[in-house]
Design an enzyme around this catalytic site. Structure first.
Site, PDB file in Angstrom:
ATOM      1  N   GLU A  37       0.866  -1.160   0.000  1.00 35.56           N
ATOM      2  CA  GLU A  37       0.000   0.000   0.000  1.00 35.56           C
ATOM      3  C   GLU A  37       0.912   1.222   0.000  1.00 35.56           C
ATOM      4  O   GLU A  37       1.819   1.300   0.841  1.00 35.56           O
ATOM      5  CB  GLU A  37      -0.885  -0.002   1.257  1.00 35.56           C
ATOM      6  CG  GLU A  37      -1.894   1.110   1.217  1.00 35.56           C
ATOM      7  CD  GLU A  37      -2.723   1.244   2.504  1.00 35.56           C
ATOM      8  OE1 GLU A  37      -2.723   0.322   3.329  1.00 35.56           O
ATOM      9  OE2 GLU A  37      -3.370   2.294   2.634  1.00 35.56           O
ATOM     10  N   ARG A 262       5.363 -12.688   9.822  1.00 35.43           N
ATOM     11  CA  ARG A 262       6.059 -11.470   9.428  1.00 35.43           C
ATOM     12  C   ARG A 262       7.402 -11.374  10.128  1.00 35.43           C
ATOM     13  O   ARG A 262       7.625 -12.011  11.160  1.00 35.43           O
ATOM     14  CB  ARG A 262       5.204 -10.245   9.716  1.00 35.43           C
ATOM     15  CG  ARG A 262       4.915 -10.036  11.195  1.00 35.43           C
ATOM     16  CD  ARG A 262       3.801  -9.027  11.430  1.00 35.43           C
ATOM     17  NE  ARG A 262       4.145  -7.698  10.946  1.00 35.43           N
ATOM     18  CZ  ARG A 262       3.483  -7.077   9.960  1.00 35.43           C
ATOM     19  NH1 ARG A 262       2.475  -7.655   9.370  1.00 35.43           N
ATOM     20  NH2 ARG A 262       3.833  -5.882   9.577  1.00 35.43           N
ATOM     21  N   LYS A 272       4.596   0.747   9.412  1.00 34.76           N
ATOM     22  CA  LYS A 272       4.666   2.027   8.701  1.00 34.76           C
ATOM     23  C   LYS A 272       4.063   3.141   9.541  1.00 34.76           C
ATOM     24  O   LYS A 272       4.518   4.280   9.480  1.00 34.76           O
ATOM     25  CB  LYS A 272       3.954   1.920   7.355  1.00 34.76           C
ATOM     26  CG  LYS A 272       4.816   1.235   6.303  1.00 34.76           C
ATOM     27  CD  LYS A 272       4.147   1.235   4.948  1.00 34.76           C
ATOM     28  CE  LYS A 272       3.141   0.137   4.842  1.00 34.76           C
ATOM     29  NZ  LYS A 272       2.634  -0.061   3.470  1.00 34.76           N
TER      30      LYS A 272
HETATM   31  P1  ATP Z   1       3.008  -2.315   8.048  1.00 38.76           P
HETATM   32  O1  ATP Z   1       2.406  -3.263   9.031  1.00 38.76           O
HETATM   33  O2  ATP Z   1       4.459  -2.062   8.236  1.00 38.76           O
HETATM   34  O3  ATP Z   1       2.230  -1.046   7.922  1.00 38.76           O
HETATM   35  P2  ATP Z   1       1.682  -3.461   5.876  1.00 38.76           P
HETATM   36  O4  ATP Z   1       1.481  -4.908   5.926  1.00 38.76           O
HETATM   37  O5  ATP Z   1       0.527  -2.604   6.205  1.00 38.76           O
HETATM   38  O6  ATP Z   1       2.958  -3.079   6.691  1.00 38.76           O
HETATM   39  P3  ATP Z   1       1.690  -3.383   3.050  1.00 38.76           P
HETATM   40  O7  ATP Z   1       2.077  -2.272   2.159  1.00 38.76           O
HETATM   41  O8  ATP Z   1       0.277  -3.778   3.103  1.00 38.76           O
HETATM   42  O9  ATP Z   1       2.213  -3.001   4.482  1.00 38.76           O
HETATM   43  O10 ATP Z   1       2.623  -4.644   2.794  1.00 38.76           O
HETATM   44  C1  ATP Z   1       2.947  -5.143   1.545  1.00 38.76           C
HETATM   45  C2  ATP Z   1       3.336  -6.578   1.694  1.00 38.76           C
HETATM   46  O11 ATP Z   1       4.453  -6.715   2.563  1.00 38.76           O
HETATM   47  C3  ATP Z   1       2.212  -7.394   2.276  1.00 38.76           C
HETATM   48  O12 ATP Z   1       2.087  -8.589   1.548  1.00 38.76           O
HETATM   49  C4  ATP Z   1       2.644  -7.639   3.695  1.00 38.76           C
HETATM   50  O13 ATP Z   1       2.139  -8.841   4.171  1.00 38.76           O
HETATM   51  C5  ATP Z   1       4.171  -7.660   3.570  1.00 38.76           C
HETATM   52  N1  ATP Z   1       4.802  -7.268   4.821  1.00 38.76           N
HETATM   53  C6  ATP Z   1       4.598  -6.141   5.524  1.00 38.76           C
HETATM   54  N2  ATP Z   1       5.304  -6.135   6.670  1.00 38.76           N
HETATM   55  C7  ATP Z   1       5.983  -7.303   6.699  1.00 38.76           C
HETATM   56  C8  ATP Z   1       6.902  -7.907   7.625  1.00 38.76           C
HETATM   57  N3  ATP Z   1       7.263  -7.305   8.761  1.00 38.76           N
HETATM   58  N4  ATP Z   1       7.411  -9.116   7.310  1.00 38.76           N
HETATM   59  C9  ATP Z   1       7.066  -9.728   6.173  1.00 38.76           C
HETATM   60  N5  ATP Z   1       6.216  -9.223   5.267  1.00 38.76           N
HETATM   61  C10 ATP Z   1       5.675  -8.025   5.510  1.00 38.76           C
HETATM   62 MG    MG Z   2      -1.286  -3.177   5.057  1.00 40.21          MG
END
Ligand code: ATP
Ligand code: MG
Length: 560
Positions: A37, A262, A272
């Site tokens: 995102e 994760r 984020k």
């Molecule tokens: P955050 O929790 O940091 O805001 P998010 O999951 O909201 O991260 P996205 O932009 O939705 O951020 O993530 C893009 C991809 O990266 C998704 O498939 C998510 O599952 C993966 N991802 C995000 N954080 C991690 C992590 N700590 N370890 C592994 N994969 C991750």
């Molecule tokens: Mg997300």
């Protein structure tokens, strides 16, 4: 393209894919996606997902899409899109011509919603947010059906069209799936598909004033792109029945969602939202601050793409949450830079040394090895003269046991140059602080070896004072003082490490005058450093410490 996953050992995800290939589930195809995102910069956790998705595609001769999941107009920005493209490319992955945006599917998603309404599987609800929460029930109590749940298909179609046409204010109505308000899985209690939001989208502008919710949108995006394996993090496990329900009811192509744990790192926050707070609260200088675990920050700090890919390979993927020791990440960059970074000499905390028996105006050049790990790296010339700088720590007036460096009357080796002996000190008359050492050198020891074979234990580095180059050096340390800053109740801002950045003016050997922004070096005996890419200028070069030499992971590994 770099094939990061090529040598990766098998894991439960690859086992699932192997089985799907064997049974011909997707005709043997493997097609993954990385779906960020654009609401912040990517971090090392995202790198794990990138390496996994692109790595699997490469390993199986499949494809991986880069897709922006840009369904939330209020938090998303063009700057984030650019930074994400840059980060994925820098990590060494190539999405080819498969760059997609969820916002490009808004029309298609709208039509799918209409299809659900026509099938009696979605309805427009007028409950407000508080009421909806109350009707939803809890883990132990079933929810209640909304009084609007029984609306006719015609009325729902009419209201939904008018929602999309902008007739209603934000929050007035939502479109919900009609599933089961008593489901033990709360995600299935008539989840919201669309909300009204009169907000401009960074790509679709003002075309839409209703926006799809994540659960509704994500599966559709995967389906439209004919993804085979939709890999996501563990928190979506309970959402999988919903993912499947939408696609099944629509009768469209269905990818397989697979969840993995994760990445969590010690001394790091990895959300984020929290990173944004640090940036907006000016606790760091920006998203690319070298103290942050963002890809942009790690890159500026001096990490290489190869070291991050190696780290992701080494941690692997699993089904249970764990926290990785940040020293493993540091170990990976050390291993890489040990092989690739040229060694140079730099003095961070200088103490002046005068070689009393060395001619006043003589400057000679000694030969130094660029990288003992890499014979092809060759040698260079380093100027030596009567006045030098050494590290203040390398001298002790009253040396403790096992201190083999310089002390009054002691002989020590100046790396690549001569053996010197300390014969006196000069003090600041006011403070008594030592301002200068006086030494003599043995001209017969050029290169650092005594012809008579006498033993000299200590070897220290140095820089010739008249030839030295001045530079700002930024010494970075961990951003937080506690292992799990994300768990601190008062917020991670309360456990920031005040010593995470220390700035010193250093003396560097003159060969570094030609160092270009982004280039990486080992400062002998001190650590790995790189030329800052943002604040660099020829007048005032800036170096960032990537990591110190002491490797706590290697120690841990030995104990395992
Ligand atoms: P955050 O929790 O940091 O805001 P998010 O999951 O909201 O991260 P996205 O932009 O939705 O951020 O993530 C893009 C991809 O990266 C998704 O498939 C998510 O599952 C993966 N991802 C995000 N954080 C991690 C992590 N700590 N370890 C592994 N994969 C991750
Ligand atoms: Mg997300």
């Amino acid at each position: 393209m770099t094939v990061a996953g090529q040598a990766a050992p098998s894991d439960f995800i690859r086992d699932i894919i192997d089985e799907d290939i064997r049974t011909g589930k997707y005709g043997g195809r493997v097609h993954t996606r990385f779906p960020p995102e654009p609401n912040g910069y990517l971090h090392i956790g995202h790198a794990k997902s990138i390496c996994l998705n692109f790595g699997i595609a490469a390993q199986y001769g499949g494809l991986c899409n880069l897709r922006f999941d840009d369904t939330n107009p209020t938090k998303e920005e063009r700057e984030y899109v650019e930074s994400i493209l840059d980060a994925v490319r820098w990590l060494g992955f190539d999405w080819g011509d498969r760059l997609y945006y969820a916002s490009d599917y808004f029309q298609q998603m709208y039509e799918y919603a209409v299809q659900l309404i026509k099938a009696g599987l979605a309805y427009v609800d007028d409950l407000n947010a508080d009421e909806m929460r109350e009707y939803r029930g809890t883990l132990t109590q079933p929810g209640r059906e909304s009084p609007f749940r029984g609306r006719s298909v015609e009325e729902n179609l009419d209201l939904f069209a008018r929602m999309a046409a902008g007739e209603f204010p934000d929050g007035a109505r939502v479109l919900r799936a009609r599933i089961d308000m008593a489901s033990p899985n709360l995600n299935l209690r008539d989840p919201v598909l669309y909300r009204i939001l009169h907000a401009e989208h960074h790509r679709s502008g003002n075309r839409w004033c209703i926006y799809p919710m994540y659960d509704w949108a994500h599966g559709l995006e995967d389906s439209i792109e004919r993804i085979t394996h939709s890999i996501c993090t563990l928190e979506f496990e309970d959402h999988r029945p919903l993912y499947d329900w939408f696609l099944e009811k629509l009768g469209v192509y269905r990818p397989q969602q697979i969840e993995f744990a994760r990445l969590n790192l010690t001394y790091t926050v990895m959300s984020k939202r929290k990173l944004l707070q640090l940036v907006e609260g000016r606790h760091v200088s920006g998203w690319d601050d070298p103290r942050l675990p963002t890809i942009a920050g790690l890159r500026r700090r001096g990490y290489t793409p190869a070291s991050i890919r190696e780290f992701c390979d080494r941690i692997g993927v699993a089904k249970t949450e764990s926290t990785i020791d940040v020293s493993l990440l540091e170990h990976c960059i050390r291993e890489d830079l040990n092989r690739t970074a040229p060694r140079v000499m730099a003095v961070l905390n200088p103490l002046r040394v005068v070689i009393d028996n060395y001619p006043e105006d003589r400057i000679e050049e000694v030969e130094a090895v660029n990288n003992p790990e890499d014979p092809a790296a060759g040698k260079r010339k380093v100027p030596f003269s009567r006045v030098l700088y050494i590290e203040r720590d390398d001298f002790r007036e009253a040396p403790p046991a096992k201190f083999f460096r310089l002390a009054p009357g002691r002989e020590v080796r100046l790396r690549y140059a001569y053996l010197i002996t300390c014969v006196g000190v000069t003090r600041d008359p006011a403070t008594g602080e030592i301002t200068e050492l006086h030494c003599t050198y043995d001209p017969a020891t050029r290169g650092g070896d005594a012809p008579d074979g006498r033993k000299v234990k200590g070897t220290i580095h140095w820089v010739s004072a008249p030839n030295a180059m001045r530079a700002e050096v930024r010494l970075y340390d961990r951003l937080f003082t506690v292992e799990n800053p994300g768990d601190v109740e008062e917020g991670c801002e309360s456990v920031l490490n005040p010593k995470a950045l220390e700035v010193v003016m250093a003396y560097l050997e003159p060969s570094l005058a030609s160092a270009v922004p982004g280039s990486r070096y080992q400062f002998e005996r001190l650590g790995y450093f790189c030329v800052d890419t943002r604040d660099y200028s020829a007048v005032k070069p800036v170096f960032n410490r990537t990591v110190a030499l002491r490797d706590s992971w290697a120690k841990i590994e030995k104990q395992l």
